[in-house]
Structure formats: structure tokens, C-alpha cells
Design a protein around this motif. Structure first.
Motif, PDB file in Angstrom:
ATOM      1  N   UNK A  51       0.863  -1.396   0.103  1.00 51.00           N
ATOM      2  CA  UNK A  51      -0.041   0.190  -0.140  1.00 51.00           C
ATOM      3  C   UNK A  51       0.953   1.247  -0.100  1.00 51.00           C
ATOM      4  N   UNK A  52       0.227   2.566  -0.561  1.00 48.75           N
ATOM      5  CA  UNK A  52       0.761   3.583  -0.466  1.00 48.75           C
ATOM      6  C   UNK A  52      -0.140   4.521   0.473  1.00 48.75           C
ATOM      7  N   UNK A  53       0.371   5.249   1.409  1.00 43.59           N
ATOM      8  CA  UNK A  53      -0.372   5.678   2.489  1.00 43.59           C
ATOM      9  C   UNK A  53       0.199   6.904   3.181  1.00 43.59           C
ATOM     10  N   UNK A  67      -4.665   5.836   0.483  1.00 47.31           N
ATOM     11  CA  UNK A  67      -5.551   6.479   1.626  1.00 47.31           C
ATOM     12  C   UNK A  67      -4.698   7.454   2.451  1.00 47.31           C
ATOM     13  N   UNK A  68      -5.301   8.551   2.873  1.00 45.20           N
ATOM     14  CA  UNK A  68      -4.741   9.515   3.618  1.00 45.20           C
ATOM     15  C   UNK A  68      -5.627   9.233   5.128  1.00 45.20           C
ATOM     16  N   UNK A  72      -7.797  14.314  15.971  1.00 40.43           N
ATOM     17  CA  UNK A  72      -8.792  13.712  14.634  1.00 40.43           C
ATOM     18  C   UNK A  72     -10.174  13.530  15.263  1.00 40.43           C
ATOM     19  N   UNK A  73     -10.551  13.801  16.460  1.00 42.86           N
ATOM     20  CA  UNK A  73     -11.778  13.652  17.301  1.00 42.86           C
ATOM     21  C   UNK A  73     -12.682  14.864  16.785  1.00 42.86           C
ATOM     22  N   UNK A  74     -11.873  15.812  15.993  1.00 42.09           N
ATOM     23  CA  UNK A  74     -12.550  16.945  15.666  1.00 42.09           C
ATOM     24  C   UNK A  74     -13.415  16.950  14.271  1.00 42.09           C
ATOM     25  N   UNK A  75     -14.737  16.941  14.226  1.00 43.53           N
ATOM     26  CA  UNK A  75     -15.145  16.661  12.847  1.00 43.53           C
ATOM     27  C   UNK A  75     -15.167  17.778  12.072  1.00 43.53           C
ATOM     28  N   UNK A  76     -15.280  19.140  12.739  1.00 40.73           N
ATOM     29  CA  UNK A  76     -14.727  20.370  11.875  1.00 40.73           C
ATOM     30  C   UNK A  76     -13.460  20.275  11.270  1.00 40.73           C
ATOM     31  N   UNK A  77     -12.529  19.945  11.859  1.00 38.92           N
ATOM     32  CA  UNK A  77     -11.154  19.767  11.474  1.00 38.92           C
ATOM     33  C   UNK A  77     -10.825  18.770  10.264  1.00 38.92           C
ATOM     34  N   UNK A  78     -11.578  17.509  10.446  1.00 33.76           N
ATOM     35  CA  UNK A  78     -11.211  16.662   9.662  1.00 33.76           C
ATOM     36  C   UNK A  78     -12.115  17.076   8.355  1.00 33.76           C
ATOM     37  N   UNK A  79     -13.031  17.804   8.416  1.00 31.76           N
ATOM     38  CA  UNK A  79     -13.978  18.182   7.270  1.00 31.76           C
ATOM     39  C   UNK A  79     -13.374  19.192   6.380  1.00 31.76           C
ATOM     40  N   UNK A  80     -12.642  20.110   7.049  1.00 36.33           N
ATOM     41  CA  UNK A  80     -11.883  21.206   6.231  1.00 36.33           C
ATOM     42  C   UNK A  80     -10.547  20.627   5.837  1.00 36.33           C
ATOM     43  N   UNK A  81      -9.790  19.637   6.365  1.00 39.00           N
ATOM     44  CA  UNK A  81      -8.806  18.853   5.647  1.00 39.00           C
ATOM     45  C   UNK A  81      -9.253  18.171   4.587  1.00 39.00           C
ATOM     46  N   UNK A 124     -11.544  18.617   2.691  1.00 40.91           N
ATOM     47  CA  UNK A 124     -11.919  19.579   1.600  1.00 40.91           C
ATOM     48  C   UNK A 124     -10.588  19.898   0.689  1.00 40.91           C
ATOM     49  N   UNK A 125      -9.514  19.979   1.488  1.00 40.78           N
ATOM     50  CA  UNK A 125      -8.266  20.571   0.638  1.00 40.78           C
ATOM     51  C   UNK A 125      -7.510  19.449   0.006  1.00 40.78           C
ATOM     52  N   UNK A 126      -7.741  18.141   0.472  1.00 38.47           N
ATOM     53  CA  UNK A 126      -6.909  17.214   0.091  1.00 38.47           C
ATOM     54  C   UNK A 126      -7.548  15.980  -0.771  1.00 38.47           C
ATOM     55  N   UNK A 127      -8.603  15.970  -0.812  1.00 37.78           N
ATOM     56  CA  UNK A 127      -9.575  14.765  -1.461  1.00 37.78           C
ATOM     57  C   UNK A 127      -9.042  14.715  -2.826  1.00 37.78           C
ATOM     58  N   UNK A 128      -8.426  15.574  -3.484  1.00 37.17           N
ATOM     59  CA  UNK A 128      -8.184  15.346  -4.871  1.00 37.17           C
ATOM     60  C   UNK A 128      -6.872  14.468  -4.766  1.00 37.17           C
ATOM     61  N   UNK A 129      -6.203  14.279  -3.627  1.00 34.15           N
ATOM     62  CA  UNK A 129      -5.073  13.461  -3.680  1.00 34.15           C
ATOM     63  C   UNK A 129      -5.222  12.057  -3.487  1.00 34.15           C
ATOM     64  N   UNK A 130      -6.242  11.594  -2.516  1.00 36.20           N
ATOM     65  CA  UNK A 130      -6.736  10.349  -2.111  1.00 36.20           C
ATOM     66  C   UNK A 130      -7.944  10.402  -1.024  1.00 36.20           C
ATOM     67  N   UNK A 131      -8.468   9.562  -0.873  1.00 36.00           N
ATOM     68  CA  UNK A 131      -9.524   9.307  -0.041  1.00 36.00           C
ATOM     69  C   UNK A 131      -9.003   9.516   1.559  1.00 36.00           C
ATOM     70  N   UNK A 132      -9.737  10.241   2.295  1.00 36.68           N
ATOM     71  CA  UNK A 132      -9.175  10.376   3.654  1.00 36.68           C
ATOM     72  C   UNK A 132     -10.252   9.773   4.676  1.00 36.68           C
ATOM     73  N   UNK A 133      -9.548   8.902   5.629  1.00 37.66           N
ATOM     74  CA  UNK A 133     -10.293   8.086   6.803  1.00 37.66           C
ATOM     75  C   UNK A 133      -9.499   8.611   8.043  1.00 37.66           C
ATOM     76  N   UNK A 134     -10.660   8.485   8.826  1.00 37.56           N
ATOM     77  CA  UNK A 134     -10.346   9.092  10.452  1.00 37.56           C
ATOM     78  C   UNK A 134     -10.073   7.865  11.338  1.00 37.56           C
ATOM     79  N   UNK A 135      -9.237   7.989  11.955  1.00 43.19           N
ATOM     80  CA  UNK A 135      -8.623   7.102  13.069  1.00 43.19           C
ATOM     81  C   UNK A 135      -8.257   7.886  14.516  1.00 43.19           C
ATOM     82  N   UNK A 136      -9.378   8.343  15.145  1.00 44.47           N
ATOM     83  CA  UNK A 136      -9.222   9.239  16.466  1.00 44.47           C
ATOM     84  C   UNK A 136      -8.648   8.573  17.452  1.00 44.47           C
TER      85      UNK A 136
END
Length: 353
Positions: free
Chosen positions: A175-177, A293-294, A301-310, A312-324
Motif C-alpha cells: 500500500x501507499x499511505x 488512503x490519507x 482527529x476527534x474534531x469533525x470540523x477539522x477533519x472536514x476542512x482537511x 476539502x483540501x486534500x480529497x483530490x490526492x486520495x480518500x481520507x479516513x479518520x482514526x481518532x
């Protein structure tokens, strides 16, 4: 069924957990106040206190036999990722020649002493803070003799990377992560086919709850001259980041300010997210292949607002997954189990006296 004890010494706590094979049986946290530890000049002076408190917890759970104890690895200098056997040379190196004084340096000796008393004497550390497999080109800076270093949240980030690889249906080695750990200090890593080929430490690019991140050197020269090195180090490592703006390291307080219409809080929060996103983008070009995956992990990473804003900026690179949060105790146990199950071989290191 293998009985595996995991030990994670932190600045003001010792987290321990018992695993039966790969399943959590129980978990405890021993906490200390700053006053409790103030009388100890060096980290290893706390050893007897922490060992006695762990033994008390083990007695309360009626632990009599262990197959393995695994401690959090300390700052031993550049090493390969994975499991490392605890021996006298390693313990002495951590006690007398660590890269930095840090509570994680106690993990090896605590695991070893407990394993000798309750088990076979086999103790490991796993993915210590100084795991280093950076590519040669990623080490160089613009000053000869000054190199970038790979010191940070390797244990948690490699654990998250394994989870992410499984989630996308690949082995970690295929994988590339990109994994970003967000907390009081933040760090990030580029994982290419099972190796951390590039790493962004907490003094580069993104700021965090209490660290300044990268700073414009020319602007900082008069500040260093006025403050002196010791005070400047405190500024960038303990009083930077969110604390510098708001006097708090609690991201929830900043989000409350935003909800109340505080424009400065909104701007600083956006800058925090931009710095995280720039870090992700920088690591993506080190991998220079499609990213599977990013991952965002750590307390922030428990902040929904932070994860949403990040996102929005990086989705073109790869899908984002959250592991709080963090998965350090689990990572220690799973790494230890792979060694016991002969899926992985532990390294044995020797250090010059």
C-alpha cells in the motif's frame, strides 16, 4: 492462548494492557501529578516507582504468568521498524545515552523486569520513536551537515497504516499511505510499500496544539537573539501553536469560540487545517505514485470540523479516513503476537558502551 502485557510510559502516566493473543482482556492507566514526579531529576529515577505501581495492578488482576511483555520504545537513535528484543545493552543505552530524556525510554526496562519475574524473560519494544527508513534524498536540507530526522509518533502511525491497508484490501507492504498524527505535537509519515520513506516532524510545516511548526527563519533570528535558546525552545515546543493564540491547547475551546463568532479563532483554525493539508501534499510527492488512503489520527482527529476542512483540501490526492485517538497499546500487542507467532522476526541490537 498467549498472555501479552503491553506497557506505555508517558510523561504523567503509565498505560498498561493485557492481551490474550490479539484480544484485549483489560486495560489500566496509572496517573501521576507533576508534583509526584518533580523530585526525580532524570527519567530513569522514576523506574522503581513505576515498576511498583505496575506490579500492584498486575496483582489486582491476579496475573501470575506472561508469555511476553512489550514496552513502548524510547529514543534510541535511528533503527529499523518492527520488533526489537530487550537486552542489557539496549537498557543501558536508553538509560545513559538516549537521544532525548523521555518517559518512553523506560518502556524497555519495565517490560524486561516484569517479564523476568512473571514470564520467560522475553521482552520487546516495538516501533520506537526513532524508527528511520527515510530515503536519502528526503534527509537533505539546504545546509550541508544538517539533516531532517525521523522522530515522532511511529508506533501509532504504523498501526494506523496497517489498519488502513487492510481497509483498502491490500497488505501493508503493497500500500501507499499518508498518516498524520495530530495532538500536542503533530507528525506525519509517507508509507510506500511497507517503508516510511519520508517523515515530517513537529518542527516542520504544520503547527499543532502546543508546537509552532515551521517558522520563517529570517523573522525568528532577532527573537532568538532576544530570548536566548532555552526560552525560545520553550516557546516553539510548549507555548506555540494554538496555545500561542489562545492560551489553551484544547481544540474544543477554539471551536466554541468559532461557534460564538470569533473571527480570529476561525482564521487560526483554518490555518491549522491548511498546515496539515500542506504536509499531506508534500508527502504525496515523496511517494510519487497513486495514494491509497490519507489517514488522520491522534487526539485532534476527534474534531469533525477539522477533519472536514482537511478533507476539502486534500480529497483530490486520495480518500481520507479518520482514526481518532491512539492505538499504541494495541500496536505493541499485535507486534508482539506476530513475533510469538513467527510471522515476524525481532531484531537484536548491541550498542557501544
Amino acid at each position: 492462548m498467549k498472555q501479552i502485557l503491553t506497557i506505555n510510559p508517558g510523561a504523567t502516566s503509565t498505560k498498561i494492557a493485557m492481551y490474550q493473543d490479539t484480544q484485549l482482556a483489560w486495560k489500566e492507566e496509572i496517573t501521576y501529578s507533576s508534583q509526584d514526579l518533580a523530585k526525580y531529576d532524570k527519567i530513569f529515577d522514576q523506574f522503581s516507582l513505576r515498576l511498583a505501581d505496575i506490579e500492584e495492578v498486575l496483582a489486582s488482576h491476579q496475573v501470575t504468568k506472561l508469555d511476553l511483555a512489550v514496552g513502548r520504545g524510547g529514543l534510541i537513535g535511528p533503527v529499523k521498524s518492527g520488533a526489537i528484543k530487550v537486552n542489557q545493552s539496549l537498557v543501558d543505552h536508553l538509560q545513559y545515552h538516549p537521544v532525548l530524556e523521555h518517559a518512553s525510554n523506560l518502556g524497555a526496562k519495565l517490560a524486561w523486569e516484569i517479564s523476568k519475574k512473571h514470564g520467560t524473560g522475553l521482552a520487546l519494544i516495538y516501533d520506537p520513536v526513532t524508527v528511520d527508513s527515510m530515503s536519502p534524498v528526503a534527509r537533505l536540507t539546504g545546509i550541508k551537515g544538517i539533516e531532517r530526522r525521523s522522530i515522532g509518533h511511529h508506533l501509532n502511525m504504523r498501526a494506523v497504516a496497517r489498519k488502513a491497508a487492510e481497509k483498502v484490501g491490500k497488505s501493508y507492504d503493497d500500500a501507499n499511505l499518508i498518516v498524520v498524527h495530530l495532538g500536542g505535537g503533530s507528525s506525519a509519515s509517507a508509507h510506500k510499500h511497507g517503508q516510511v520513506i519520508d517523515f515530517v516532524s513537529d518542527d516542520e510545516i504544520m503547527f499543532s496544539a502546543e508546537r509552532s511548526g515551521g517558522l520563517p527563519i529570517k523573522a525568528m533570528l532577532p527573537v532568538i537573539k532576544e530570548m536566548g535558546l532555552d526560552k525560545f525552545n520553550q516557546l516553539i515546543r510548549k507555548r506555540g501553536g494554538l496555545y500561542s493564540y489562545f492560551g489553551t491547547t484544547d481544540l474544543r475551546v477554539v471551536e466554541e469560540k468559532i461557534a460564538q463568532g470569533d473571527q480570529e479563532a476561525s482564521l487560526v483554525f483554518d490555518a491549522l487545517c491548511l498546515g496539515i493539508s500542506k504536509t499531506i501534499a508534500a508527502l504525496s510527492v515523496s511517494i510519487a505514485q497513486p495514494i491509497d488512503q490519507i489517514c488522520l489520527t491522534g487526539g485532534m482527529a476527534r474534531s469533525n470540523l477539522l477533519c472536514k476542512k482537511v478533507e476539502e483540501r486534500v480529497h483530490f490526492i486520495a480518500p481520507l479516513a479518520i482514526y481518532p485517538g491512539e492505538f499504541e497499546l494495541e500496536a505493541l500487542a499485535l507486534g508482539g503476537f506476530r513475533v510469538l507467532n513467527q510471522e515476524e522476526e525481532a531484531q537484536e541490537l548491541s550498542f557501544d558502551a
